[in-house]
Motif scaffolding. Structure first.
Motif, PDB file in Angstrom:
ATOM      1  N   LEU A   1      30.109 -35.245 -25.295  1.00 57.53           N
ATOM      2  CA  LEU A   1      31.163 -35.275 -24.279  1.00 57.53           C
ATOM      3  C   LEU A   1      31.160 -36.616 -23.541  1.00 57.53           C
ATOM      4  O   LEU A   1      30.106 -37.230 -23.341  1.00 57.53           O
ATOM      5  N   PRO A   2      32.335 -37.082 -23.095  1.00 53.58           N
ATOM      6  CA  PRO A   2      32.387 -38.346 -22.334  1.00 53.58           C
ATOM      7  C   PRO A   2      31.821 -38.168 -20.927  1.00 53.58           C
ATOM      8  O   PRO A   2      31.732 -37.052 -20.396  1.00 53.58           O
ATOM      9  N   ARG A   3      31.422 -39.263 -20.326  1.00 46.56           N
ATOM     10  CA  ARG A   3      30.896 -39.227 -18.962  1.00 46.56           C
ATOM     11  C   ARG A   3      32.023 -38.920 -17.969  1.00 46.56           C
ATOM     12  O   ARG A   3      33.177 -39.283 -18.194  1.00 46.56           O
ATOM     13  N   VAL A   4      31.672 -38.252 -16.860  1.00 45.85           N
ATOM     14  CA  VAL A   4      32.655 -37.898 -15.838  1.00 45.85           C
ATOM     15  C   VAL A   4      33.075 -39.165 -15.096  1.00 45.85           C
ATOM     16  O   VAL A   4      32.234 -39.939 -14.617  1.00 45.85           O
ATOM     17  N   SER A   5      34.382 -39.396 -14.997  1.00 42.40           N
ATOM     18  CA  SER A   5      34.926 -40.549 -14.280  1.00 42.40           C
ATOM     19  C   SER A   5      36.287 -40.162 -13.722  1.00 42.40           C
ATOM     20  O   SER A   5      36.806 -39.074 -13.970  1.00 42.40           O
ATOM     21  N   LEU A   6      36.866 -41.064 -12.955  1.00 43.25           N
ATOM     22  CA  LEU A   6      38.188 -40.799 -12.384  1.00 43.25           C
ATOM     23  C   LEU A   6      39.258 -40.682 -13.463  1.00 43.25           C
ATOM     24  O   LEU A   6      40.307 -40.077 -13.247  1.00 43.25           O
ATOM     25  N   ALA A   7      38.985 -41.240 -14.642  1.00 41.63           N
ATOM     26  CA  ALA A   7      39.989 -41.216 -15.706  1.00 41.63           C
ATOM     27  C   ALA A   7      40.099 -39.853 -16.373  1.00 41.63           C
ATOM     28  O   ALA A   7      41.143 -39.517 -16.929  1.00 41.63           O
ATOM     29  N   ASN A   8      39.020 -39.037 -16.354  1.00 40.67           N
ATOM     30  CA  ASN A   8      39.064 -37.751 -17.054  1.00 40.67           C
ATOM     31  C   ASN A   8      38.911 -36.553 -16.108  1.00 40.67           C
ATOM     32  O   ASN A   8      38.641 -35.443 -16.562  1.00 40.67           O
ATOM     33  N   LEU A   9      39.040 -36.761 -14.781  1.00 38.56           N
ATOM     34  CA  LEU A   9      38.976 -35.644 -13.850  1.00 38.56           C
ATOM     35  C   LEU A   9      40.317 -34.930 -13.827  1.00 38.56           C
ATOM     36  O   LEU A   9      41.384 -35.554 -13.765  1.00 38.56           O
ATOM     37  N   ARG A  10      40.298 -33.615 -13.892  1.00 36.93           N
ATOM     38  CA  ARG A  10      41.503 -32.795 -13.874  1.00 36.93           C
ATOM     39  C   ARG A  10      41.282 -31.607 -12.934  1.00 36.93           C
ATOM     40  O   ARG A  10      40.159 -31.091 -12.829  1.00 36.93           O
ATOM     41  N   PRO A  11      42.315 -31.143 -12.248  1.00 35.30           N
ATOM     42  CA  PRO A  11      42.157 -29.940 -11.414  1.00 35.30           C
ATOM     43  C   PRO A  11      41.933 -28.707 -12.278  1.00 35.30           C
ATOM     44  O   PRO A  11      42.321 -28.659 -13.445  1.00 35.30           O
ATOM     45  N   SER A  12      41.310 -27.705 -11.689  1.00 35.77           N
ATOM     46  CA  SER A  12      41.027 -26.475 -12.414  1.00 35.77           C
ATOM     47  C   SER A  12      42.335 -25.789 -12.803  1.00 35.77           C
ATOM     48  O   SER A  12      43.331 -25.861 -12.067  1.00 35.77           O
ATOM     49  N   PRO A  13      42.356 -25.123 -13.915  1.00 33.67           N
ATOM     50  CA  PRO A  13      43.580 -24.432 -14.351  1.00 33.67           C
ATOM     51  C   PRO A  13      44.009 -23.381 -13.332  1.00 33.67           C
ATOM     52  O   PRO A  13      43.202 -22.549 -12.898  1.00 33.67           O
TER      53      PRO A  13
END
Length: 294
Positions: free
Chosen positions: A16-28
């Motif tokens: 998995l990719p590292r957590v960053s501002l580019a892949n943050l998403r709100p919960s469904p």
């Protein structure tokens, strides 16, 4: 089974990719789509604004409009009893009953001179210089139960309150503090932490000079000989024997008074209180000494 599961979990984390501002998403389900009013299915007829009128059309009247009648700010005159109301000095009341209560609880030490610093630290009064408070006014409520011998400094005092304290062998002094000095006096620790020198207290304005130079008010600018005469006159008026404070064992404390330019007892203008090192720094430059001694 548990070992295989742990291995798979570690492999999944590595892929998995590292957590960053580019892949943050709100919960469904946490975000809902905004309703665009006036667009068909989201209320295209009234757009949620109701029937007609100022609220629907968005042309509400200006602030202060009262439907055509004479508004409040025009009906009330600008002169008379309200003249200068925003500049009037306010004095928080301190009754003798409240002062005796603080002394009985041990919040205020009667063996030391009492000023606004002791009264505010004891939660006896609340003074807010930013709201035009200029100190404390000593009132006579509780004069029949007051029995302490104190040396107190206030900004104003009633005649009966002065008589009650002097009957018990105490001393009252009324003194003026400008807003800056008053704020420093009420919150000394906050000021000391800034590392600034203690400023000189300002003299009273022209309209208060008469009050603080009057011996009957026990003003701090009054002649000491006239203050002694006023003490005797007040004792004759209320029919009590004035105690001789010169023979009192607490005479040193009762005779302690501040200089007209001094804010704290025992601390002269120009000194710096170092709270971290618990030291007092005094100026040595001749120009500074001349400025703060004037």
């Amino acid at each position: 089974m548990s070992g295989n599961g742990g291995t798979r979990a570690l492999e999944l984390l590595r892929s998995l990719p590292r957590v960053s501002l580019a892949n943050l998403r709100p919960s469904p389900g946490s975000k809902k789509r905004e309703r665009r009013r006036g667009r068909g299915r989201y209320g295209g007829r009234k757009c949620g604004r109701g029937h007609k009128g100022e609220k629907q059309r968005g042309n509400r009247p200006r602030l202060g409009f009262e439907g055509g009648q004479t508004p409040f700010y025009l009906a009330i005159p600008k002169y008379g009893f309200n003249d200068g109301h925003s500049l009037r000095r306010q004095y928080q009341p301190l009754s003798l009953q409240r002062l005796q209560y603080l002394i009985d609880l041990g919040r205020v030490d009667p063996t030391q001179p009492i000023d606004l610093t002791q009264l505010t630290n004891a939660r006896g009064v609340t003074v807010q210089p930013l709201k035009r408070d200029y100190g404390v006014q000593l009132v006579e409520e509780g004069a029949d139960i007051f029995s302490a011998k104190v040396n107190i400094e206030v900004q104003r005092a009633s005649e009966l309150a002065i008589a009650t304290i002097e009957k018990n062998g105490g001393v009252v002094t009324t003194s003026f503090y400008d807003p800056r000095s008053l704020e420093i006096l009420c919150k000394p620790v906050v000021f000391f932490l800034r590392g600034q020198p203690i400023p000189k207290r300002m003299l009273p304005p022209e309209d208060l000079v008469r009050y603080y130079t009057d011996a009957r008010n026990r003003g701090y600018l009054a002649d000491p000989s006239k203050v002694a005469e006023a003490r005797l006159e007040l004792a004759k008026k209320y029919g009590y024997v004035l105690p001789d404070i010169t023979k009192d064992e607490l005479f040193k404390m009762l005779s302690a008074r501040k200089d007209p330019r001094q804010i704290f007892f025992g601390l002269a203008p120009g000194w710096i209180v170092n709270m971290a090192d618990k030291k007092i720094l005094k100026p040595t430059d001749e120009k500074l000494l001349k400025y703060y001694s004037s």
